[in-house]
Design a protein around this motif. Structure first.
Motif, PDB file in Angstrom:
ATOM      1  N   THR A   1      43.612  46.003  44.655  1.00 25.64           N
ATOM      2  CA  THR A   1      44.102  45.400  43.421  1.00 25.64           C
ATOM      3  C   THR A   1      44.185  43.885  43.553  1.00 25.64           C
ATOM      4  OG1 THR A   1      45.418  47.376  42.927  1.00 25.64           O
ATOM      5  CG2 THR A   1      45.991  45.362  41.750  1.00 25.64           C
TER       6      THR A   1
ATOM      7  N   GLU B   1      58.658  43.700  47.169  1.00 25.45           N
ATOM      8  CA  GLU B   1      58.894  43.782  45.725  1.00 25.45           C
ATOM      9  C   GLU B   1      60.099  44.685  45.467  1.00 25.45           C
ATOM     10  OE1 GLU B   1      56.582  45.100  41.598  1.00 25.45           O
ATOM     11  OE2 GLU B   1      55.762  45.648  43.554  1.00 25.45           O
TER      12      GLU B   1
ATOM     13  N   TYR C   1      55.565  52.383  49.813  1.00 26.87           N
ATOM     14  CA  TYR C   1      56.620  52.584  48.823  1.00 26.87           C
ATOM     15  C   TYR C   1      57.884  53.044  49.534  1.00 26.87           C
ATOM     16  CZ  TYR C   1      59.149  54.324  44.755  1.00 26.87           C
ATOM     17  OH  TYR C   1      60.104  54.551  43.791  1.00 26.87           O
TER      18      TYR C   1
ATOM     19  N   ARG D   1      57.702  48.861  39.815  1.00 27.74           N
ATOM     20  CA  ARG D   1      57.422  49.720  38.665  1.00 27.74           C
ATOM     21  C   ARG D   1      55.937  50.041  38.528  1.00 27.74           C
ATOM     22  NH1 ARG D   1      61.778  50.271  35.448  1.00 27.74           N
ATOM     23  NH2 ARG D   1      63.513  48.805  35.671  1.00 27.74           N
ATOM     24  N   THR D   2      55.090  49.066  38.859  1.00 25.87           N
ATOM     25  CA  THR D   2      53.645  49.271  38.709  1.00 25.87           C
ATOM     26  C   THR D   2      53.018  49.495  40.074  1.00 25.87           C
ATOM     27  OG1 THR D   2      53.627  47.799  36.798  1.00 25.87           O
ATOM     28  CG2 THR D   2      51.496  48.288  37.841  1.00 25.87           C
ATOM     29  N   PRO D   3      52.408  50.661  40.346  1.00 27.04           N
ATOM     30  CA  PRO D   3      51.771  50.894  41.646  1.00 27.04           C
ATOM     31  C   PRO D   3      50.636  49.891  41.877  1.00 27.04           C
ATOM     32  CG  PRO D   3      51.984  52.938  40.389  1.00 27.04           C
ATOM     33  CD  PRO D   3      52.285  51.831  39.450  1.00 27.04           C
ATOM     34  N   LEU D   4      50.592  49.341  43.069  1.00 27.23           N
ATOM     35  CA  LEU D   4      49.520  48.422  43.458  1.00 27.23           C
ATOM     36  C   LEU D   4      48.704  49.101  44.556  1.00 27.23           C
ATOM     37  CD1 LEU D   4      51.426  44.994  43.567  1.00 27.23           C
ATOM     38  CD2 LEU D   4      50.043  45.954  41.709  1.00 27.23           C
TER      39      LEU D   4
ATOM     40  N   LEU E   1      49.892  41.374  38.403  1.00 27.12           N
ATOM     41  CA  LEU E   1      48.474  41.683  38.263  1.00 27.12           C
ATOM     42  C   LEU E   1      47.712  40.422  37.871  1.00 27.12           C
ATOM     43  CD1 LEU E   1      48.600  45.122  36.402  1.00 27.12           C
ATOM     44  CD2 LEU E   1      48.099  44.691  38.820  1.00 27.12           C
TER      45      LEU E   1
END
Length: 419
Positions: free
Chosen positions: A403, A392, A369, A396-399, A348
């Protein structure tokens, strides 16, 4: 008989090879004594005009190719190919359609003559040696099984043509079927088999003649994805267990990377690069090889600093460093950088983090995903026309689209190539 040669040991076979002159007006004969395993033997003498060579049948052979040229009309299908394949090596020929890989395989098999150059098996020039006398077995893309014969009869066919007696035939067929794990299918006809089972029959038929060289022409092309994965592992197991020298033609990069000991990437009749799968993938020699083996992104760059083991480069996306470059690189050189999707690490975007080398800002356009990994499509902020794919692992972190992210990558993954 009558040759003046006496050999002690069981299971010895004699192979007669006619060696023709260039004009094919006359020949002389080479006789090879083939032993199932190293055993005591006595050689008294050979008659005048005969040469004798010794090897154990089924043992691997070294292949040497020296400046091989093959011409079809105005097209040089092979344009000065030279390479060495070690005995017992599983060697892949990889390239796009029309690159010359199948022509080279057919030349090894004896189905295609060279315009110039030489091919040697264990140091012996095989020019003029017919296909059936080269101690090479070839497995074609189409399995070519006799529909009226059983599995066992199909496998035994080559042995019958070689005059192997019935008892030895049955023993060797049984052993070959055990090797490819289809002993229970010996009495079936080809139309009673699945595609994967037919492929195993074709492989057993090739192995049963105990070749020194195994030649495979896209043998898995007719199988579905799951069977391809199963059979490529099986082929490697069989080749290594038998100690065979194998030359395998494919256009499937994953197949080559996962199975080969070494591989050659071919382009327009020439070798573009030769090396282990890891060497070719991580350090491609040219942009063509980098793009053909896997996926990559290219970024024009200019060299600004050359130091011990590292170079600094200016690009439209920022200043990058690389430790993956060839000798002789000079300041001011115009080059191209190759960045693999899996080498790019998304994070991020944080204004508090100062800009650094080997990092650039981007905006997420789309995310797919896939469970174990996520595939992100991103646009570079400073050059929105430049789109990158990012893989990736263990996301773990949705993009979500829109973003803001920074993409980082290591100098070792920044491959510098000639432009």
């Amino acid at each position: 008989q009558g040759s003046g040669v006496r050999v002690q040991g069981s299971g010895v076979r004699v192979q007669e090879t006619a060696i023709w002159n260039q004009d094919r007006t006359h020949s002389h004969f080479m006789y090879s004594l083939l032993f199932p395993s190293p055993e005591p033997r006595t050689l008294n003498s050979a008659p005048p005009g005969f040469s004798l060579s010794f090897r154990s049948y089924g043992t691997p052979m070294k292949i040497s190719i020296d400046q091989a040229v093959c011409v079809f009309g105005t097209v040089r299908a092979l344009d000065g190919i030279s390479l060495e394949i070690a005995d017992g090596e599983l060697f892949f020929l990889l390239g796009a359609s029309g690159c010359g890989k199948t022509t080279l395989l057919r030349s090894l098999a004896g189905f295609q003559e060279l315009a110039s150059g030489a091919i040697r098996f264990d140091g012996k020039d095989i020019a003029g040696v017919p296909a059936h006398q080269r101690n090479a077995g070839m497995m074609f893309q189409g399995y070519a099984l006799w529909p009226h014969m059983t599995v066992a009869e199909n496998v035994a066919f080559g042995l019958e043509q070689r005059g192997v007696n019935r008892a030895d035939r049955e023993t060797r067929v049984r052993r070959a079927l055990e090797q490819v794990r289809i002993s229970d299918l010996a009495a079936r006809k080809p139309n009673q088999l699945s595609g994967g089972q037919q492929q195993r029959v074709a492989l057993a038929r090739t192995l049963v003649v105990e070749p020194g060289v195994l030649l495979l022409d896209e043998p898995l092309a007719n199988l579905d994805a799951k069977l391809r994965l199963e059979m490529r592992n099986e082929i490697r197991r069989l080749c290594k267990e038998a100690g065979l020298t194998a030359v395998y033609v494919t256009h499937d990069q994953k197949e080559a990377l996962s199975v080969a000991d070494r591989l050659a990437v071919m382009d327009r009749g020439r070798l573009a690069q030769l090396g282990t799968p890891r060497e070719v993938y991580t350090r491609p020699a040219t942009a063509f090889v980098a793009e053909f083996i896997g996926e990559t992104h290219f970024l024009p760059a200019r060299v600004t600093i050359v130091a011990a083991g590292v170079v600094r480069l200016e690009t439209a996306l920022g200043v990058f460093q690389s430790t993956a470059f060839s000798d002789g690189l000079a300041v001011g050189a115009e080059v191209v950088l190759s960045l693999r999707p899996e080498a790019l690490r998304p994070a991020l975007f944080d204004l508090a983090v100062p800009p650094s080398v080997n990092r650039f800002a981007a905006t997420v356009r789309e995310t797919i995903y896939l469970g174990a990994q996520a595939q992100h499509i991103v646009d570079a902020v400073t050059d929105p026309a430049r789109v990158f794919q990012v893989l990736e692992q263990n996301p773990r972190t949705p993009l979500v689209p829109g973003t803001a992210v920074s993409l980082e990558f290591d100098p070792a993954d920044t491959v510098v190539l000639p432009r």
